[in-house]
Scaffold this active site. Structure first.
Site, PDB file in Angstrom:
ATOM      1  N   ASP A   1       0.836  -1.204   0.000  1.00 28.42           N
ATOM      2  CA  ASP A   1       0.000   0.000   0.000  1.00 28.42           C
ATOM      3  C   ASP A   1       0.873   1.256   0.000  1.00 28.42           C
ATOM      4  O   ASP A   1       1.968   1.254   0.539  1.00 28.42           O
ATOM      5  CB  ASP A   1      -0.901  -0.037   1.249  1.00 28.42           C
ATOM      6  CG  ASP A   1      -2.130   0.839   1.086  1.00 28.42           C
ATOM      7  OD1 ASP A   1      -2.348   1.381  -0.022  1.00 28.42           O
ATOM      8  OD2 ASP A   1      -2.868   0.991   2.068  1.00 28.42           O
TER       9      ASP A   1
ATOM     10  N   ASN B   1     -10.447  -3.130  -6.184  1.00 26.87           N
ATOM     11  CA  ASN B   1      -9.735  -2.157  -7.023  1.00 26.87           C
ATOM     12  C   ASN B   1     -10.396  -1.944  -8.384  1.00 26.87           C
ATOM     13  O   ASN B   1     -10.125  -0.949  -9.064  1.00 26.87           O
ATOM     14  CB  ASN B   1      -8.266  -2.578  -7.249  1.00 26.87           C
ATOM     15  CG  ASN B   1      -7.380  -2.376  -6.043  1.00 26.87           C
ATOM     16  OD1 ASN B   1      -6.340  -3.023  -5.890  1.00 26.87           O
ATOM     17  ND2 ASN B   1      -7.759  -1.475  -5.147  1.00 26.87           N
TER      18      ASN B   1
ATOM     19  N   GLU C   1       1.151 -13.730  11.860  1.00 31.25           N
ATOM     20  CA  GLU C   1       1.696 -12.578  12.575  1.00 31.25           C
ATOM     21  C   GLU C   1       1.619 -11.386  11.619  1.00 31.25           C
ATOM     22  O   GLU C   1       1.626 -11.575  10.395  1.00 31.25           O
ATOM     23  CB  GLU C   1       3.172 -12.836  12.940  1.00 31.25           C
ATOM     24  CG  GLU C   1       3.375 -14.010  13.865  1.00 31.25           C
ATOM     25  CD  GLU C   1       2.928 -13.736  15.292  1.00 31.25           C
ATOM     26  OE1 GLU C   1       3.049 -12.592  15.743  1.00 31.25           O
ATOM     27  OE2 GLU C   1       2.439 -14.681  15.948  1.00 31.25           O
TER      28      GLU C   1
HETATM   29  C1  FPP Z   1      -2.300   0.347  -3.479  1.00 31.82           C
HETATM   30  O1  FPP Z   1      -1.671   1.583  -3.437  1.00 31.82           O
HETATM   31  C2  FPP Z   1      -1.520  -0.592  -4.202  1.00 31.82           C
HETATM   32  C3  FPP Z   1      -1.997  -1.298  -5.238  1.00 31.82           C
HETATM   33  C4  FPP Z   1      -3.289  -1.103  -5.891  1.00 31.82           C
HETATM   34  C5  FPP Z   1      -1.143  -2.368  -5.701  1.00 31.82           C
HETATM   35  C6  FPP Z   1      -0.307  -1.921  -6.816  1.00 31.82           C
HETATM   36  C7  FPP Z   1       0.868  -2.781  -6.830  1.00 31.82           C
HETATM   37  C8  FPP Z   1       1.741  -2.749  -7.788  1.00 31.82           C
HETATM   38  C9  FPP Z   1       1.617  -1.833  -8.935  1.00 31.82           C
HETATM   39  C10 FPP Z   1       2.854  -3.710  -7.771  1.00 31.82           C
HETATM   40  C11 FPP Z   1       2.486  -4.880  -8.663  1.00 31.82           C
HETATM   41  C12 FPP Z   1       3.492  -5.919  -8.518  1.00 31.82           C
HETATM   42  C13 FPP Z   1       3.901  -6.729  -9.492  1.00 31.82           C
HETATM   43  C14 FPP Z   1       4.919  -7.753  -9.167  1.00 31.82           C
HETATM   44  C15 FPP Z   1       3.408  -6.658 -10.870  1.00 31.82           C
HETATM   45  P1  FPP Z   1      -2.669   2.781  -3.386  1.00 31.82           P
HETATM   46  O2  FPP Z   1      -2.871   3.235  -4.791  1.00 31.82           O
HETATM   47  O3  FPP Z   1      -3.905   2.383  -2.662  1.00 31.82           O
HETATM   48  O4  FPP Z   1      -1.872   3.823  -2.558  1.00 31.82           O
HETATM   49  P2  FPP Z   1      -2.516   4.939  -1.649  1.00 31.82           P
HETATM   50  O5  FPP Z   1      -3.133   4.229  -0.468  1.00 31.82           O
HETATM   51  O6  FPP Z   1      -1.323   5.750  -1.273  1.00 31.82           O
HETATM   52  O7  FPP Z   1      -3.495   5.698  -2.494  1.00 31.82           O
END
Ligand code: FPP
Length: 237
Positions: free
Chosen positions: A15, A63, A198
């Site tokens: 996150d 998402n 954990e």
């Molecule tokens: C949330 O951050 C994170 C995600 C939606 C996951 C995104 C993950 C990646 C792009 C890495 C993917 C990995 C591989 C190996 C392909 P957020 O957008 O919710 O952040 P915020 O809480 O700061 O808004």
């Protein structure tokens, strides 16, 4: 063979990509791009450390409700990841799997996923599960429906029968959940598998999460006494 003291299976809720980008005045997608770089580094670190399994929460079923452009970019990043990293995974002995609801993914992405899974299926190193379009409740419901269709007597199934039919298969127990970005919740991630997990929470935003902090989280896990609901005297490892 797993090195002693290590958690067998680590799950990571990655996150903070959006905030990382906001702080720098960049579009959110730039945070996700940096997030992919971090993921590659942590996959390598986990494999070198000798972990049995690593599960990364890349795209939750919730998402899908994000703005179209962000969803599109995340799908593009996953597509790109699979195209460019498949050789790395294969050469490093990693067995790759996607967990989650594949029906909602494009034909093209499903094709790349199946190719990567097939190519790495005989590998004997770490298991890497990428959670895409994943929700723990959705996984449990899909598993129940699948087992019913396959003819299991659902009035007689035991925990083990159910657990191995989940998307995570034999790696059905997660020992340590790491969450970056400052929140302290599970967000529908591995809800069955995390029954005795954990937790390690950190304020670090995912694009800033280094392998040093990853090793620190593992070290921190090592210091804990896991009781699995019993008393200290009764647990032996
Ligand atoms: C949330 O951050 C994170 C995600 C939606 C996951 C995104 C993950 C990646 C792009 C890495 C993917 C990995 C591989 C190996 C392909 P957020 O957008 O919710 O952040 P915020 O809480 O700061 O808004």
């Amino acid at each position: 063979m797993r090195k002693s003291g290590l958690p067998g299976h680590v799950g990571i809720i990655m996150d903070g990509n959006g905030r990382w980008a906001n702080i720098r005045g960049l579009p959110r997608v730039e945070g996700h791009r940096q997030g992919v770089h971090r993921s590659k580094d942590i996959i390598d670190a986990a494999n070198k450390a000798g972990l049995e399994a690593l599960t990364l929460y890349a795209f939750s079923i919730e998402n899908w409700r994000r703005p179209d452009l962000e969803v599109y970019t995340l799908m593009q990043l996953l597509d790109m990841y699979l195209r460019t990293e498949i050789d790395f995974l294969f050469e490093n002995g990693i067995t790759f799997r996607v967990i989650g609801n594949r029906q909602r993914l494009s034909v093209g992405l499903n094709f790349l996923i199946e190719k990567a899974e097939e190519l790495t299926s005989q590998n004997r190193g770490m298991y890497l599960n990428l959670a895409i379009s994943y929700g723990g409740r959705d996984e449990i419901l899909r598993t129940i429906r699948k087992m019913a269709l396959e003819g299991y007597d659902m009035t007689k199934i035991e925990e083990h029968d159910f657990a191995v039919n989940l998307d995570t298969g034999q790696r059905d127990t997660v020992d340590l959940i790491i969450r970056t970005g400052g929140e302290q919740r599970l967000s529908n991630f591995l809800i069955w598998q995390a029954a005795y997990a954990e937790f390690y929470y950190t304020d670090t935003l995912w694009p800033d999460f280094t392998r040093e902090e990853f090793y620190m989280a593992i070290h921190n896990y090592n210091q804990r006494e896991r009781r699995f609901g019993t008393s200290a005297e009764k647990v032996s490892f």
